[in-house]
Design an enzyme around this catalytic site. Structure first.
Site, PDB file in Angstrom:
ATOM      1  N   SER A  48       0.869  -1.182   0.000  1.00  0.00           N
ATOM      2  CA  SER A  48       0.000   0.000   0.000  1.00  0.00           C
ATOM      3  C   SER A  48       0.903   1.228   0.000  1.00  0.00           C
ATOM      4  CB  SER A  48      -0.843  -0.001   1.283  1.00  0.00           C
ATOM      5  OG  SER A  48      -1.478   1.255   1.497  1.00  0.00           O
ATOM      6  N   TYR A  95      -2.011  -1.232  10.437  1.00  0.00           N
ATOM      7  CA  TYR A  95      -1.986  -1.325   8.970  1.00  0.00           C
ATOM      8  C   TYR A  95      -0.670  -0.790   8.415  1.00  0.00           C
ATOM      9  CZ  TYR A  95      -3.964  -1.051   4.213  1.00  0.00           C
ATOM     10  OH  TYR A  95      -4.216  -1.210   2.872  1.00  0.00           O
TER      11      TYR A  95
HETATM   12  P1  NAD Z   1     -11.591  -6.072   0.251  1.00  0.00           P
HETATM   13  O1  NAD Z   1     -12.133  -5.970   1.628  1.00  0.00           O
HETATM   14  O2  NAD Z   1     -12.414  -5.685  -0.919  1.00  0.00           O
HETATM   15  O3  NAD Z   1     -11.082  -7.574  -0.017  1.00  0.00           O
HETATM   16  C1  NAD Z   1     -10.323  -8.275   0.922  1.00  0.00           C
HETATM   17  C2  NAD Z   1     -10.274  -9.726   0.519  1.00  0.00           C
HETATM   18  O4  NAD Z   1      -9.516 -10.422   1.515  1.00  0.00           O
HETATM   19  C3  NAD Z   1     -11.658 -10.399   0.476  1.00  0.00           C
HETATM   20  O5  NAD Z   1     -11.665 -11.373  -0.549  1.00  0.00           O
HETATM   21  C4  NAD Z   1     -11.742 -11.072   1.862  1.00  0.00           C
HETATM   22  O6  NAD Z   1     -12.622 -12.190   1.892  1.00  0.00           O
HETATM   23  C5  NAD Z   1     -10.294 -11.492   2.022  1.00  0.00           C
HETATM   24  N1  NAD Z   1      -9.938 -11.737   3.413  1.00  0.00           N
HETATM   25  C6  NAD Z   1     -10.066 -10.910   4.479  1.00  0.00           C
HETATM   26  N2  NAD Z   1      -9.640 -11.542   5.600  1.00  0.00           N
HETATM   27  C7  NAD Z   1      -9.222 -12.769   5.220  1.00  0.00           C
HETATM   28  C8  NAD Z   1      -8.681 -13.890   5.908  1.00  0.00           C
HETATM   29  N3  NAD Z   1      -8.496 -13.880   7.236  1.00  0.00           N
HETATM   30  N4  NAD Z   1      -8.396 -15.002   5.215  1.00  0.00           N
HETATM   31  C9  NAD Z   1      -8.613 -15.056   3.875  1.00  0.00           C
HETATM   32  N5  NAD Z   1      -9.121 -14.029   3.159  1.00  0.00           N
HETATM   33  C10 NAD Z   1      -9.420 -12.899   3.838  1.00  0.00           C
HETATM   34  O7  NAD Z   1     -10.207  -5.249   0.300  1.00  0.00           O
HETATM   35  P2  NAD Z   1      -9.314  -4.577  -0.838  1.00  0.00           P
HETATM   36  O8  NAD Z   1      -9.457  -3.113  -0.709  1.00  0.00           O
HETATM   37  O9  NAD Z   1      -9.515  -5.227  -2.143  1.00  0.00           O
HETATM   38  O10 NAD Z   1      -7.872  -4.933  -0.273  1.00  0.00           O
HETATM   39  C11 NAD Z   1      -7.042  -5.916  -0.830  1.00  0.00           C
HETATM   40  C12 NAD Z   1      -5.590  -5.623  -0.446  1.00  0.00           C
HETATM   41  O11 NAD Z   1      -5.208  -4.370  -1.016  1.00  0.00           O
HETATM   42  C13 NAD Z   1      -5.355  -5.507   1.048  1.00  0.00           C
HETATM   43  O12 NAD Z   1      -4.117  -6.078   1.381  1.00  0.00           O
HETATM   44  C14 NAD Z   1      -5.322  -4.014   1.275  1.00  0.00           C
HETATM   45  O13 NAD Z   1      -4.573  -3.669   2.394  1.00  0.00           O
HETATM   46  C15 NAD Z   1      -4.664  -3.553   0.000  1.00  0.00           C
HETATM   47  N6  NAD Z   1      -4.885  -2.152  -0.335  1.00  0.00           N
HETATM   48  C16 NAD Z   1      -6.138  -1.665  -0.511  1.00  0.00           C
HETATM   49  C17 NAD Z   1      -6.294  -0.331  -0.845  1.00  0.00           C
HETATM   50  C18 NAD Z   1      -7.631   0.293  -1.082  1.00  0.00           C
HETATM   51  O14 NAD Z   1      -7.703   1.518  -1.209  1.00  0.00           O
HETATM   52  N7  NAD Z   1      -8.692  -0.479  -1.184  1.00  0.00           N
HETATM   53  C19 NAD Z   1      -5.168   0.501  -0.987  1.00  0.00           C
HETATM   54  C20 NAD Z   1      -3.912  -0.043  -0.785  1.00  0.00           C
HETATM   55  C21 NAD Z   1      -3.782  -1.380  -0.473  1.00  0.00           C
END
Ligand code: NAD
Length: 261
Positions: free
Chosen positions: A143, A156
């Site tokens: 991130s 985080y």
């Molecule tokens: P999201 O909540 O849409 O998806 C998260 C996914 O992880 C889902 O499929 C959920 O079922 C799965 N998950 C959660 N806990 C779990 C566990 N214990 N075991 C197995 N699966 C699990 O989130 P997102 O925004 O798509 O985030 C995905 C990644 O991207 C994360 O690592 C997040 O930190 C990173 N990220 C997101 C953003 C953003 O702005 N959305 C920005 C930077 C980084």
């Protein structure tokens, strides 16, 4: 079909960024192990639709990534189904927002387990096969919070800085082996993880959800637009390409200028 005949695990691919990356890898021909939580029928629909849309094989494994044994089982499942793990995308992640002195210890432990330790466990189990075959791609979804901080996100930000550090060490340990390890550092992406923060902002400021979305993205991201899961998917495919053979240990931002400030 860059990844035809290759097999990929994408953790947390039932939603958001992981789903975008899974679709892009399938579009490049990779067979897939999907992972993540959700309603059983919805996951089955997703699995079937990806397999038929892209003509690849796709399975789902419901490993809870806070549990090291289940991560071992996830990798073993991929190896049993496809005989290999060529691409490992460590994407699953959660968020919790609170000032450090009020941060619940149980939430700290969960964020560190899922966002950081799971990345170690996945690599630990998938790397031996990659080394043996002399080719592999490890893509860790960190991130912008792997590079800079933001208030109320101790766990985080600590986890994501950890992912960037882990990426560098794995890159050094695998250099010259045909395996690369890189981190992608997205800015704001409109997914359920971020929607929760937008809803909380709307509630606390007494404004509409649309206004809160604009406020949230505008505060940090100079482009004032969200990054999309599909764009991140294309970046992941690039990291799997021959053009990226010499890219390893990188932390690549896609953040609308966030970390340039
Ligand atoms: P999201 O909540 O849409 O998806 C998260 C996914 O992880 C889902 O499929 C959920 O079922 C799965 N998950 C959660 N806990 C779990 C566990 N214990 N075991 C197995 N699966 C699990 O989130 P997102 O925004 O798509 O985030 C995905 C990644 O991207 C994360 O690592 C997040 O930190 C990173 N990220 C997101 C953003 C953003 O702005 N959305 C920005 C930077 C980084």
């Amino acid at each position: 079909m860059l990844l035809k005949g290759k097999a990929a695990i994408v953790t947390g691919s039932t939603s958001g960024i992981g789903l975008g990356i899974a679709r892009a890898l399938a579009g490049a021909g990779a067979d897939l192990v999907l992972n993540g939580f959700g309603e059983r029928d919805a996951i089955e629909d997703l699995r079937r639709s990806i397999a038929s849309e892209f003509g690849v094989r796709a399975t789902h494994h419901g490993a809870d990534l806070s549990k090291p044994d289940e991560i071992a089982a996830l990798v073993a499942h991929a190896e049993a189904e496809f005989g290999r793990v060529d691409v490992l995308v460590n994407n699953a992640g959660i968020q919790h927002v609170a000032p450090v002195e009020e941060f619940p210890v149980e939430r700290w432990d969960a964020v560190i387990a899922i966002n950081l330790s799971a990345v170690f466990h996945g690599i630990h189990h998938a790397l031996p096969g990659m080394r043996q075959r002399g080719w592999g791609r490890i893509v860790n979804i960190a991130s912008v919070h792997g590079m800079v901080g933001s208030v109320n996100k101790t766990a985080y930000v600590a986890a994501k800085h950890g992912v960037v550090g882990l990426t560098k060490v794995v890159a050094l340990e695998t250099a010259g082996s045909g395996v690369t390890c890189n981190a992608i550092c997205p800015g704001w992406v409109l997914t359920p993880l971020v929607q929760k923060q937008i809803d909380a902002l709307a509630l606390s400021k007494g404004i509409s959800v649309e206004e809160a979305g604009r406020l949230l993205v505008g505060e940090k991201q100079p482009s004032k637009s969200f990054v999309t899961p599909a764009q991140l998917g294309e970046l992941a495919v690039f990291l799997c390409s021959g053009a990226a053979d010499q890219m390893t240990g990188s932390a690549v931002t896609m953040d609308g200028g966030w970390t340039s400030q």
